[in-house]
Design a protein around this motif. Structure first.
Motif, PDB file in Angstrom:
ATOM      1  N   TRP A   1     118.408  -7.482 -17.220  1.00  0.00           N
ATOM      2  CA  TRP A   1     119.307  -7.077 -16.142  1.00  0.00           C
ATOM      3  C   TRP A   1     118.965  -7.833 -14.855  1.00  0.00           C
ATOM      4  N   ALA A   2     117.648  -7.951 -14.544  1.00  0.00           N
ATOM      5  CA  ALA A   2     117.223  -8.639 -13.324  1.00  0.00           C
ATOM      6  C   ALA A   2     117.601 -10.119 -13.369  1.00  0.00           C
ATOM      7  N   LEU A   3     117.475 -10.760 -14.542  1.00  0.00           N
ATOM      8  CA  LEU A   3     117.858 -12.169 -14.668  1.00  0.00           C
ATOM      9  C   LEU A   3     119.345 -12.372 -14.419  1.00  0.00           C
ATOM     10  N   LYS A   4     120.156 -11.455 -14.909  1.00  0.00           N
ATOM     11  CA  LYS A   4     121.610 -11.601 -14.756  1.00  0.00           C
ATOM     12  C   LYS A   4     122.082 -11.272 -13.346  1.00  0.00           C
ATOM     13  N   ASN A   5     121.402 -10.401 -12.636  1.00  0.00           N
ATOM     14  CA  ASN A   5     121.869  -9.930 -11.337  1.00  0.00           C
ATOM     15  C   ASN A   5     121.144 -10.530 -10.142  1.00  0.00           C
ATOM     16  N   THR A   6     120.166 -11.387 -10.342  1.00  0.00           N
ATOM     17  CA  THR A   6     119.457 -12.017  -9.242  1.00  0.00           C
ATOM     18  C   THR A   6     120.194 -13.292  -8.855  1.00  0.00           C
TER      19      THR A   6
END
Length: 97
Positions: free
Chosen positions: A29-34
């Protein structure tokens, strides 16, 4: 402390797998939303001042506009270079820091 964590992990395999699954999901999730800047601006920070004074000679523009601003900007903290250019009726001033 580490021995207790190893002992807990050995006895509660499901909890360890659940925590790992949550960490992996959170990482995806962090990779997609950063937000990422694919092309960062690596140039020096600049301030450009452009002023027109129609009908004036470059000498007058240099003496009354370019030189005073250049002198003032040289005193600013963390300034690496100051360049001033005077043209017929206008001047262009760059500050790098």
């Amino acid at each position: 402390m580490i021995a207790k964590i190893i002992e807990f992990s050995g006895r509660n395999k499901f909890a360890v797998f659940l925590m790992m699954a949550l960490a992996i999901i959170w990482g995806i999730w962090a990779l997609k939303n950063t937000p990422l800047d694919a092309l960062p601006d690596l140039s020096d920070t600049q301030v450009i001042i452009y002023t027109e004074w129609s009908g004036r000679s470059p000498d007058l523009v240099e003496d009354q506009i370019t030189y005073p601003i250049t002198s003032t900007l040289l005193a600013a903290p963390k300034v690496q270079a100051v360049r001033g250019f005077s043209f017929l009726g206008s001047f262009l001033h760059l500050r790098h820091f």
